[in-house]
Design a protein around this motif. Structure first.
Motif, mmCIF file in Angstrom:
data_model
loop_
_atom_site.group_PDB
_atom_site.id
_atom_site.type_symbol
_atom_site.label_atom_id
_atom_site.label_comp_id
_atom_site.label_asym_id
_atom_site.label_seq_id
_atom_site.Cartn_x
_atom_site.Cartn_y
_atom_site.Cartn_z
ATOM 1 N N ILE A 54 17.102 1.247 -19.915
ATOM 2 C CA ILE A 54 16.893 2.646 -20.672
ATOM 3 C C ILE A 54 16.295 2.435 -21.786
ATOM 4 O O ILE A 54 15.046 3.022 -22.152
ATOM 5 C CB ILE A 54 18.520 3.325 -20.868
ATOM 6 C CG1 ILE A 54 18.976 3.534 -19.608
ATOM 7 C CG2 ILE A 54 18.267 4.404 -21.938
ATOM 8 C CD1 ILE A 54 20.540 4.024 -19.790
ATOM 9 N N ALA A 55 16.505 1.324 -22.767
ATOM 10 C CA ALA A 55 15.882 0.988 -24.079
ATOM 11 C C ALA A 55 14.434 0.767 -23.597
ATOM 12 O O ALA A 55 13.546 1.200 -24.179
ATOM 13 C CB ALA A 55 16.465 -0.113 -24.751
ATOM 14 N N ALA A 56 14.286 -0.080 -22.736
ATOM 15 C CA ALA A 56 12.800 -0.456 -22.453
ATOM 16 C C ALA A 56 12.022 0.665 -21.930
ATOM 17 O O ALA A 56 10.781 0.965 -22.023
ATOM 18 C CB ALA A 56 12.698 -1.470 -21.185
ATOM 19 N N ALA A 57 12.650 1.661 -21.143
ATOM 20 C CA ALA A 57 11.635 2.906 -20.652
ATOM 21 C C ALA A 57 11.272 3.712 -21.632
ATOM 22 O O ALA A 57 10.316 4.137 -21.957
ATOM 23 C CB ALA A 57 12.557 3.813 -19.748
ATOM 24 N N ALA A 58 12.488 3.945 -22.826
ATOM 25 C CA ALA A 58 11.970 4.783 -23.948
ATOM 26 C C ALA A 58 10.920 4.046 -24.760
ATOM 27 O O ALA A 58 9.941 4.747 -25.269
ATOM 28 C CB ALA A 58 13.421 4.976 -25.014
ATOM 29 N N ALA A 59 10.891 2.788 -24.904
ATOM 30 C CA ALA A 59 10.080 1.990 -25.428
ATOM 31 C C ALA A 59 8.525 2.218 -25.209
ATOM 32 O O ALA A 59 7.622 1.987 -25.693
ATOM 33 C CB ALA A 59 10.318 0.627 -25.744
ATOM 34 N N SER A 60 8.545 2.312 -23.616
ATOM 35 C CA SER A 60 7.302 2.443 -23.181
ATOM 36 C C SER A 60 6.650 3.728 -23.161
ATOM 37 O O SER A 60 5.429 3.781 -22.794
ATOM 38 C CB SER A 60 7.558 1.976 -21.491
ATOM 39 O OG SER A 60 7.947 3.281 -20.769
ATOM 40 N N LEU A 61 7.427 4.859 -23.622
ATOM 41 C CA LEU A 61 6.748 5.966 -24.022
ATOM 42 C C LEU A 61 5.423 5.927 -24.865
ATOM 43 O O LEU A 61 5.454 5.276 -25.948
ATOM 44 C CB LEU A 61 7.517 6.878 -24.601
ATOM 45 C CG LEU A 61 8.653 7.351 -23.689
ATOM 46 C CD1 LEU A 61 9.471 8.355 -24.493
ATOM 47 C CD2 LEU A 61 8.060 7.935 -22.356
ATOM 48 N N THR A 62 4.201 6.422 -24.436
ATOM 49 C CA THR A 62 2.945 6.546 -25.384
ATOM 50 C C THR A 62 2.779 7.721 -26.195
ATOM 51 O O THR A 62 1.892 7.676 -27.121
ATOM 52 C CB THR A 62 1.881 6.314 -24.413
ATOM 53 O OG1 THR A 62 1.898 7.599 -23.522
ATOM 54 C CG2 THR A 62 2.073 4.957 -23.544
ATOM 55 N N ALA A 63 3.693 8.619 -26.093
ATOM 56 C CA ALA A 63 3.689 9.879 -26.893
ATOM 57 C C ALA A 63 5.258 10.436 -27.007
ATOM 58 O O ALA A 63 5.968 10.387 -25.980
ATOM 59 C CB ALA A 63 2.517 10.868 -26.149
ATOM 60 N N PRO A 64 5.401 11.133 -28.015
ATOM 61 C CA PRO A 64 6.594 11.732 -28.340
ATOM 62 C C PRO A 64 6.653 12.838 -27.433
ATOM 63 O O PRO A 64 6.034 13.967 -27.160
ATOM 64 C CB PRO A 64 6.828 12.207 -29.845
ATOM 65 C CG PRO A 64 5.708 11.582 -30.436
ATOM 66 C CD PRO A 64 4.668 11.216 -29.342
ATOM 67 N N PRO A 65 7.720 12.956 -26.342
ATOM 68 C CA PRO A 65 8.155 13.730 -25.361
ATOM 69 C C PRO A 65 8.779 15.238 -26.022
ATOM 70 O O PRO A 65 9.744 15.222 -26.581
ATOM 71 C CB PRO A 65 8.965 13.193 -24.400
ATOM 72 C CG PRO A 65 9.868 12.272 -25.064
ATOM 73 C CD PRO A 65 8.970 11.696 -26.328
ATOM 74 N N GLN A 66 8.281 16.151 -25.974
ATOM 75 C CA GLN A 66 8.672 17.419 -26.343
ATOM 76 C C GLN A 66 10.119 17.879 -25.242
ATOM 77 O O GLN A 66 11.030 18.433 -25.804
ATOM 78 C CB GLN A 66 7.854 18.601 -25.998
ATOM 79 C CG GLN A 66 8.696 20.242 -26.459
ATOM 80 C CD GLN A 66 7.640 21.128 -25.951
ATOM 81 O OE1 GLN A 66 6.647 21.107 -25.354
ATOM 82 N NE2 GLN A 66 7.957 22.413 -26.238
ATOM 83 N N LEU A 67 10.146 17.370 -24.032
ATOM 84 C CA LEU A 67 11.133 17.830 -23.215
ATOM 85 C C LEU A 67 11.496 16.614 -22.393
ATOM 86 O O LEU A 67 10.561 15.630 -21.979
ATOM 87 C CB LEU A 67 10.554 19.031 -22.262
ATOM 88 C CG LEU A 67 11.341 18.910 -20.902
ATOM 89 C CD1 LEU A 67 12.763 19.561 -21.306
ATOM 90 C CD2 LEU A 67 10.648 19.891 -19.946
ATOM 91 N N VAL A 68 12.758 16.325 -22.623
ATOM 92 C CA VAL A 68 13.516 15.052 -21.797
ATOM 93 C C VAL A 68 14.704 15.861 -20.828
ATOM 94 O O VAL A 68 15.503 16.606 -21.219
ATOM 95 C CB VAL A 68 14.185 14.050 -22.537
ATOM 96 C CG1 VAL A 68 14.841 12.920 -21.806
ATOM 97 C CG2 VAL A 68 12.857 13.396 -23.217
ATOM 98 N N ILE A 69 14.439 15.518 -19.519
ATOM 99 C CA ILE A 69 15.373 16.151 -18.569
ATOM 100 C C ILE A 69 16.183 14.956 -17.998
ATOM 101 O O ILE A 69 15.405 13.887 -17.169
ATOM 102 C CB ILE A 69 14.804 17.210 -17.537
ATOM 103 C CG1 ILE A 69 14.023 18.064 -18.140
ATOM 104 C CG2 ILE A 69 16.090 17.494 -16.554
ATOM 105 C CD1 ILE A 69 13.543 19.100 -17.188
ATOM 106 N N VAL A 70 17.432 14.911 -17.776
ATOM 107 C CA VAL A 70 18.302 13.884 -17.022
ATOM 108 C C VAL A 70 18.690 14.541 -15.902
ATOM 109 O O VAL A 70 19.768 15.278 -15.942
ATOM 110 C CB VAL A 70 19.237 13.017 -17.785
ATOM 111 C CG1 VAL A 70 19.970 12.087 -17.299
ATOM 112 C CG2 VAL A 70 18.749 12.790 -19.699
ATOM 113 N N ALA A 71 17.983 14.181 -14.952
ATOM 114 C CA ALA A 71 18.364 14.755 -13.465
ATOM 115 C C ALA A 71 19.160 14.118 -12.512
ATOM 116 O O ALA A 71 18.650 13.608 -11.525
ATOM 117 C CB ALA A 71 17.087 15.462 -13.012
ATOM 118 N N THR A 72 20.185 13.698 -13.128
ATOM 119 C CA THR A 72 21.165 12.699 -12.244
ATOM 120 C C THR A 72 22.299 13.052 -12.022
ATOM 121 O O THR A 72 22.781 13.906 -12.727
ATOM 122 C CB THR A 72 21.071 11.289 -13.064
ATOM 123 O OG1 THR A 72 21.603 11.452 -14.113
ATOM 124 C CG2 THR A 72 19.741 10.589 -13.043
ATOM 125 N N GLY A 73 23.132 12.480 -10.944
ATOM 126 C CA GLY A 73 24.439 12.834 -10.795
ATOM 127 C C GLY A 73 25.080 12.098 -9.682
ATOM 128 O O GLY A 73 24.296 11.729 -8.796
#
Length: 232
Positions: A54-73
């Motif tokens: 999770i930390a690595a995925a966040a660190a890989s972003l190249t621009a600040p996201p306006q929207l984040v959706i966690v579509a899991t369950g």
């Protein structure tokens, strides 16, 4: 979909039925969107029960996201299905449901909320469920799913308070997509009316319409696919 969400956007769980449909709907609207999933490779892989990923995925972003959706369950897995009685409670299965349905999304928030802009309207949304409502629980059963999603709703409420101190225009919400024709709901669709079983692409558009209509005052709450608030 309205044009409140201009991007960039992130979808966690982008390989699932609703997640993939959300990615497609956002892209169709011209929003730059990045999808993550445990089945993806490289920098796009994110496993909810592995905080390092999770930390690595966040660190890989190249621009600040306006929207984040966690579509899991997680509702069923292998031989495990929703519990119908106390006799069916299994501590390992309960822990697994909490890990995926509550703790995982909270860890996504831990690493992704700090990547969102500190000014302007931002959205962090997680998929929850009507059955997580304590006030609406009249049938019982489904102990682990109900309880873990209720825990998720409490995480959302608490996160919204902290995030408001960082950005007073931020919105942190839980959304109930209804019954969507995906692998998660397929074993339990028998009693669902045809007009209440949504195709993933329709569910995605409905959810995005709801999200686009929300304002900071709505932060910390749970809404269904029609934009109606669900009681805690």
């Amino acid at each position: 979909m309205a044009q409140e969400t201009t991007g960039p956007a992130v979808v966690i769980g982008a390989s699932g039925g609703i997640g993939a449909a959300l990615v497609a709907a956002l892209a169709e609207e011209g929003v730059t969107v990045r999808g993550f999933a445990r089945s993806f490779a490289g920098a796009d892989r994110l496993e909810l029960t592995d905080e390092d990923s999770i930390a690595a995925a966040a660190a890989s972003l190249t621009a600040p996201p306006q929207l984040v959706i966690v579509a899991t369950g997680l509702l069923h897995e292998g031989a495990h299905t929703p519990e119908k009685s106390l006799a069916a409670l299994d501590p390992a299965w309960l822990a697994r449901q909490y890990a995926v349905n509550a703790i995982g999304p909270a860890l996504v928030a831990k690493h992704f909320l700090p990547t969102q802009p500190r000014t302007g309207r931002t959205l962090f949304a997680v998929l929850s469920a009507r059955v997580a409502s304590i006030g609406d629980n009249r049938l019982g059963g489904w102990y682990g799913y109900r309880a873990s999603k209720a825990a998720l709703n409490q995480f959302v409420r608490t996160l919204s308070i902290e995030q408001r101190r960082r950005n007073d225009r931020s919105i942190v919400v839980a959304v109930h997509p209804g019954t969507v024709d995906t692998a998660l709901s397929r074993p339990f669709q028998g009693n669902v009316a045809a007009d209440q079983l949504f195709a993933p692409d329709r569910a995605a558009v409905q959810l995005l319409d709801v999200l686009d209509g929300l304002r900071p005052v709505d932060s910390g709450r749970l809404f269904d696919w029609e934009g109606t608030e669900i009681a805690p």
